[in-house]
Scaffold this active site. Structure first.
Site, short mmCIF file in Angstrom:
data_model
loop_
_atom_site.label_atom_id
_atom_site.label_comp_id
_atom_site.label_asym_id
_atom_site.label_seq_id
_atom_site.Cartn_x
_atom_site.Cartn_y
_atom_site.Cartn_z
N CYS A 113 -48.35 51.76 24.49
CA CYS A 113 -47.01 52.21 24.14
C CYS A 113 -46.11 52.41 25.35
O CYS A 113 -44.90 52.61 25.19
CB CYS A 113 -47.09 53.50 23.33
SG CYS A 113 -48.25 53.36 21.99
N HIS A 252 -40.86 57.52 23.37
CA HIS A 252 -41.66 56.64 22.51
C HIS A 252 -41.83 57.32 21.15
O HIS A 252 -42.16 58.50 21.07
CB HIS A 252 -43.02 56.39 23.17
CG HIS A 252 -44.03 55.84 22.23
ND1 HIS A 252 -43.76 54.75 21.43
CD2 HIS A 252 -45.29 56.22 21.92
CE1 HIS A 252 -44.82 54.50 20.68
NE2 HIS A 252 -45.76 55.38 20.95
N ASN A 282 -44.96 54.34 14.22
CA ASN A 282 -45.19 54.12 15.65
C ASN A 282 -45.27 52.62 15.91
O ASN A 282 -46.24 51.98 15.52
CB ASN A 282 -46.49 54.82 16.04
CG ASN A 282 -46.85 54.64 17.50
OD1 ASN A 282 -46.29 53.78 18.19
ND2 ASN A 282 -47.80 55.41 17.98
N1 ACO Z 1 -54.00 62.09 4.81
C1 ACO Z 1 -54.60 63.23 4.42
N2 ACO Z 1 -55.48 63.88 5.19
C2 ACO Z 1 -55.75 63.37 6.39
C3 ACO Z 1 -55.17 62.18 6.85
C4 ACO Z 1 -54.25 61.53 6.01
N3 ACO Z 1 -53.62 60.40 6.35
N4 ACO Z 1 -55.63 61.92 8.11
C5 ACO Z 1 -56.48 62.92 8.40
N5 ACO Z 1 -56.55 63.80 7.38
C6 ACO Z 1 -57.36 65.01 7.29
C7 ACO Z 1 -58.56 65.01 8.18
O1 ACO Z 1 -59.64 64.35 7.57
C8 ACO Z 1 -58.82 66.48 8.38
O2 ACO Z 1 -59.50 66.96 7.24
P1 ACO Z 1 -60.66 68.06 7.40
O3 ACO Z 1 -59.96 69.26 7.98
O4 ACO Z 1 -61.14 68.25 6.01
O5 ACO Z 1 -61.66 67.45 8.34
C9 ACO Z 1 -57.43 67.10 8.34
O6 ACO Z 1 -56.56 66.10 7.73
C10 ACO Z 1 -56.88 67.45 9.71
O7 ACO Z 1 -57.09 66.33 10.56
P2 ACO Z 1 -56.62 66.34 12.05
O8 ACO Z 1 -56.97 65.05 12.68
O9 ACO Z 1 -57.06 67.63 12.69
O10 ACO Z 1 -55.06 66.41 11.82
P3 ACO Z 1 -53.94 66.74 12.86
O11 ACO Z 1 -53.15 67.89 12.38
O12 ACO Z 1 -54.48 66.77 14.26
O13 ACO Z 1 -53.02 65.46 12.74
C11 ACO Z 1 -52.55 63.35 13.82
C12 ACO Z 1 -53.54 64.16 12.99
C13 ACO Z 1 -51.25 63.23 13.02
C14 ACO Z 1 -53.13 61.96 14.06
C15 ACO Z 1 -52.29 64.13 15.14
O14 ACO Z 1 -53.52 64.40 15.79
C16 ACO Z 1 -51.42 63.35 16.06
O15 ACO Z 1 -50.24 63.24 15.83
N6 ACO Z 1 -51.97 62.81 17.15
C17 ACO Z 1 -51.25 61.94 18.05
C18 ACO Z 1 -51.34 60.60 17.48
C19 ACO Z 1 -50.41 59.63 18.12
O16 ACO Z 1 -49.23 59.83 18.11
N7 ACO Z 1 -50.98 58.57 18.60
C20 ACO Z 1 -50.30 57.50 19.13
C21 ACO Z 1 -49.74 57.79 20.51
S1 ACO Z 1 -50.09 56.59 21.66
C22 ACO Z 1 -49.67 55.20 21.03
O17 ACO Z 1 -48.65 55.15 20.46
C23 ACO Z 1 -50.57 54.01 21.07
#
Ligand code: ACO
Length: 335
Positions: A113, A252, A282
């Protein structure tokens, strides 16, 4: 006269088809409420079956070249940032070059990214050194081809699209300071495990879905909100500016929560932080040039505006640039 690089044309392309959160609800166990509250994403664009990254790149680039008002012969170099190349070999830059009818050197830059900011650095340096007068810099992705639509933790995040700029020579600064960084010790946090030389594609690998993006979302989140405020402050200081001077901070577009946290840590007015992740998802290397084109065509960038472009992503990598905008506001209806 000091040679500077400045943006003389912008272009963008989003595939026609959109995939909404409601569409995803029908495919996997998720909800619009979960996706919206965690990411701010409502919909993303998805490449058509007969389209790929170089098609999107060529469309965005053709628009940028037309806006720059330069002939195809004038382009000295094509730099393309992508995380979703058409092939491992040859480069997507070469595929795009042929589609545009260009004859210049063409090469991919892969910093996930952050690729667009890395490519901007290379393009600006080529101009400043006198090795090129006109450089086409593209960020393009068909990432929906590389995400696992059975993995709800990643497939809701990404979208497809392309953005491009043409850089030309100027005696006034356009692209000012650029700060780049990388920390390869974080390579495992965001990775496509198979399909490269480390783990060539096998039947077993495919069955384990190793050809798709794997991400440690929590770690990527923490990395982004730690590094981006610091690198934004650093690039502003290097170019002798303060945050107050910024017309736009263009981060980004990974996730609204990340962008909001970065804005809070910098204490910048949210009105000056560009946000379109809600309708694009994204788009990795494409997100910053897509944002630039959106702001330009919307008449929200004026000559003399100072903007900061800030990218972060797999590698781990990051990059920030300060740019003085020099293109005139387009006539109503685009130019
Ligand atoms: N729908 C419903 N539930 C979901 C989903 C979904 N799509 N995805 C995960 N969950 C669940 C998980 O299974 C977990 O359940 P559990 O508690 O029963 O185990 C719960 O939601 C919480 O999961 P987390 O991974 O802890 O959720 P979090 O609040 O951390 O959000 C996210 C996840 C959105 C991916 C966050 O970590 C994030 O934004 N990270 C950065 C990601 C990013 O932007 N990456 C790209 C940047 S670099 C690039 O662009 C290449």
């Amino acid at each position: 006269m000091t040679r500077h690089a400045t943006i003389i044309g912008t272009g963008s392309y989003l595939p026609e088809t959109t995939m909404t959160n409601a569409d995803l609800e029908r495919m996997i166990e998720t909800s619009d409420q979960w996706i919206t509250s965690r990411t701010g994403i409502h919909e993303r664009h998805v490449v058509a079956e007969n389209e790929t990254t170089s098609d999107l790149a060529a469309r965005a680039a053709a628009m940028a070249i037309a806006r720059a008002g330069v002939g195809l012969d004038a382009i000295d170099l094509l730099l393309l940032g992508t995380t979703s190349p058409d092939y491992i070999m040859p480069s997507t830059a070469c595929m795009t070059q042929a589609k545009l009818g260009l004859s210049c050197p063409a090469v991919d830059l892969m910093a996930a990214c952050s690729s667009f900011v890395y490519a901007l650095q290379a393009g600006a340096a080529a101009i400043e050194s006198g090795r090129a007068d006109t450089v086409l810099v593209i960020g393009a992705e068909a990432l929906t081809r590389l995400v696992d639509f059975t993995d709800r933790s990643t497939c809701v995040l990404f979208g497809d699209g392309a953005g491009a700029v043409v850089l030309g020579v100027s005696d006034e600064p356009g692209v000012e300071a650029i700060v780049l960084g990388a920390d390869g010790s974080g390579a495992e946090q965001l990775i496509i495990p198979s399909g490269g030389a480390a783990a060539p594609m096998t039947v077993d690998g495919a069955a384990a879905r190793q050809q798709f993006v794997k991400m440690n979302g929590g770690e990527v989140f923490k990395f982004a909100v730690r590094v981006i405020p610091r690198v934004t402050t650093e690039v502003l200081a290097q170019s002798g500016h303060t945050l107050d001077e910024l017309a736009w901070l263009i981060p980004h577009q990974a996730n609204k929560r990340i962008i909001d946290t970065i804005g809070e840590r910098l204490a910048i007015d949210p009105e000056r932080v560009y946000l379109n992740v809600g309708r694009t998802g994204n788009t990795s290397a494409a997100s910053i040039p897509l944002a630039l084109d959106d702001l330009y065509t919307g008449g929200r960038l004026r000559p003399g505006d100072l903007i900061a472009l800030v990218g972060f992503g797999a590698g781990l990598t990051w990059g920030a640039a300060t740019v003085r905008w020099t293109m005139p506001v387009p006539d109503k209806g685009g130019s």
